[in-house]
Design a protein around this motif. Structure first.
Motif, short mmCIF file in Angstrom:
data_model
loop_
_atom_site.label_atom_id
_atom_site.label_comp_id
_atom_site.label_asym_id
_atom_site.label_seq_id
_atom_site.Cartn_x
_atom_site.Cartn_y
_atom_site.Cartn_z
N ILE A 1 37.23 44.43 42.64
CA ILE A 1 36.54 43.45 41.93
C ILE A 1 37.45 42.51 40.78
CG2 ILE A 1 34.37 44.56 41.98
CD1 ILE A 1 34.87 44.93 38.81
N THR A 2 36.97 41.35 40.76
CA THR A 2 37.71 40.55 39.70
C THR A 2 36.53 40.61 38.53
OG1 THR A 2 36.69 38.51 40.48
CG2 THR A 2 39.06 39.16 41.47
N VAL A 3 37.30 39.96 37.53
CA VAL A 3 36.39 39.98 36.11
C VAL A 3 35.06 38.89 36.41
CG1 VAL A 3 36.17 39.01 33.98
CG2 VAL A 3 37.99 40.48 34.50
N ALA A 4 35.68 37.79 37.13
CA ALA A 4 34.54 36.82 37.70
C ALA A 4 33.52 37.45 38.42
CB ALA A 4 35.32 35.45 38.46
N THR A 5 33.71 38.31 39.22
CA THR A 5 32.93 39.11 40.11
C THR A 5 31.70 39.83 39.44
OG1 THR A 5 34.36 39.35 42.11
CG2 THR A 5 32.36 40.66 41.97
N ALA A 6 32.42 40.75 38.26
CA ALA A 6 31.78 41.38 37.42
C ALA A 6 30.54 40.44 36.74
CB ALA A 6 32.52 42.27 36.53
N ARG A 7 31.30 39.53 36.02
CA ARG A 7 30.50 38.49 35.36
C ARG A 7 29.08 37.95 36.12
NH1 ARG A 7 33.55 33.73 34.53
NH2 ARG A 7 32.22 32.41 35.67
N GLU B 1 38.30 50.25 32.25
CA GLU B 1 39.71 50.47 32.64
C GLU B 1 40.31 51.56 31.78
OE1 GLU B 1 43.90 47.99 33.42
OE2 GLU B 1 42.16 47.20 32.13
N GLY B 2 39.93 51.40 30.40
CA GLY B 2 40.20 52.47 29.51
C GLY B 2 39.93 53.83 29.81
N ILE B 3 38.57 54.05 30.13
CA ILE B 3 38.09 55.27 30.45
C ILE B 3 38.48 55.83 31.78
CG2 ILE B 3 36.34 55.28 28.43
CD1 ILE B 3 34.21 54.79 30.84
N GLY B 4 38.89 54.97 32.72
CA GLY B 4 39.27 55.47 33.93
C GLY B 4 38.77 55.10 35.18
N PRO B 5 37.43 54.56 35.42
CA PRO B 5 36.75 54.20 36.72
C PRO B 5 37.42 52.96 37.20
CG PRO B 5 35.14 54.48 35.07
CD PRO B 5 36.37 54.62 34.25
N LEU B 6 37.83 52.12 36.45
CA LEU B 6 38.61 50.85 37.05
C LEU B 6 40.21 50.98 36.67
CD1 LEU B 6 36.41 47.88 36.15
CD2 LEU B 6 36.42 49.24 38.30
N ARG B 7 40.93 50.36 37.66
CA ARG B 7 42.40 50.42 37.51
C ARG B 7 42.92 48.88 37.92
NH1 ARG B 7 47.05 51.80 40.86
NH2 ARG B 7 45.71 52.60 42.38
N GLU B 8 43.47 48.35 37.19
CA GLU B 8 44.10 46.89 37.07
C GLU B 8 45.19 47.13 38.46
OE1 GLU B 8 45.91 43.20 37.42
OE2 GLU B 8 47.06 45.10 36.56
N ILE B 9 45.36 46.31 39.44
CA ILE B 9 46.17 46.33 40.40
C ILE B 9 47.26 45.25 40.64
CG2 ILE B 9 44.89 48.21 41.70
CD1 ILE B 9 43.82 45.88 43.55
N THR B 10 47.03 44.32 39.98
CA THR B 10 47.63 42.90 40.19
C THR B 10 49.03 43.09 39.17
OG1 THR B 10 46.54 41.62 38.57
CG2 THR B 10 45.87 41.78 41.07
N TYR C 1 49.00 41.07 36.71
CA TYR C 1 48.91 39.82 36.06
C TYR C 1 47.95 39.77 34.95
CZ TYR C 1 49.98 38.35 40.92
OH TYR C 1 50.87 38.29 42.09
N ALA C 2 48.37 38.97 33.95
CA ALA C 2 47.52 38.75 32.66
C ALA C 2 46.07 37.76 33.29
CB ALA C 2 48.18 38.07 31.56
N ARG C 3 46.36 37.02 34.05
CA ARG C 3 44.97 36.03 34.60
C ARG C 3 44.90 36.50 36.15
NH1 ARG C 3 45.16 30.16 32.69
NH2 ARG C 3 43.09 30.47 33.53
N ASN C 4 43.73 36.44 36.58
CA ASN C 4 43.25 36.62 37.93
C ASN C 4 43.59 38.07 38.22
OD1 ASN C 4 42.64 33.74 38.30
ND2 ASN C 4 44.62 33.55 38.54
N ARG C 5 43.15 38.79 37.47
CA ARG C 5 43.36 40.32 37.53
C ARG C 5 42.53 40.85 38.57
NH1 ARG C 5 42.54 42.81 32.16
NH2 ARG C 5 40.92 41.23 32.16
N ARG C 6 42.70 42.02 39.43
CA ARG C 6 41.85 42.50 40.15
C ARG C 6 41.91 44.00 39.97
NH1 ARG C 6 40.23 39.84 44.75
NH2 ARG C 6 41.43 38.04 45.28
N PHE C 7 40.87 44.73 39.96
CA PHE C 7 40.52 46.13 39.74
C PHE C 7 39.97 46.88 40.72
CE2 PHE C 7 40.11 43.34 35.84
CZ PHE C 7 40.73 43.95 35.06
N ARG C 8 40.39 48.08 40.82
CA ARG C 8 39.90 48.93 42.06
C ARG C 8 39.11 49.98 41.39
NH1 ARG C 8 43.66 52.02 45.57
NH2 ARG C 8 42.63 53.84 45.06
#
Length: 68
Positions: free
Chosen positions: A10-16, A34-43, A45-52
């Motif tokens: 997902i992206t932050v825009a999707t979550a929004r 992301e801090g507690i573990g279920p999501l991990r940033e994979i790009t 980048y500072a912008r247009n980040r994707r998370f898995r």
């Protein structure tokens, strides 16, 4: 969280869109997840980040969680 099983990248825009929150509020939630573990940033980048949705996707990778 339930939607992550259908859309594990997902992206932050999707979550929004899912949550109906402000961009700042959504960023806070994504950063907490992301801090507690279920999501991990994979790009990296500072912008247009994707998370898995890492714990879920690891189940489908070679070896899965049982061998780690």
């Amino acid at each position: 969280m339930d939607r992550l099983f259908d859309h594990p990248i997902i992206t932050v825009a999707t979550a929004r869109e899912w949550l109906g929150l402000t961009p700042a509020g959504t960023n806070q939630i994504v950063n907490r997840l992301e801090g507690i573990g279920p999501l991990r940033e994979i790009t990296g980048y500072a912008r247009n980040r994707r998370f898995r949705f890492d714990p879920y996707l690891r189940l489908f990778e070679d070896g899965g969680e049982a061998e780690r």
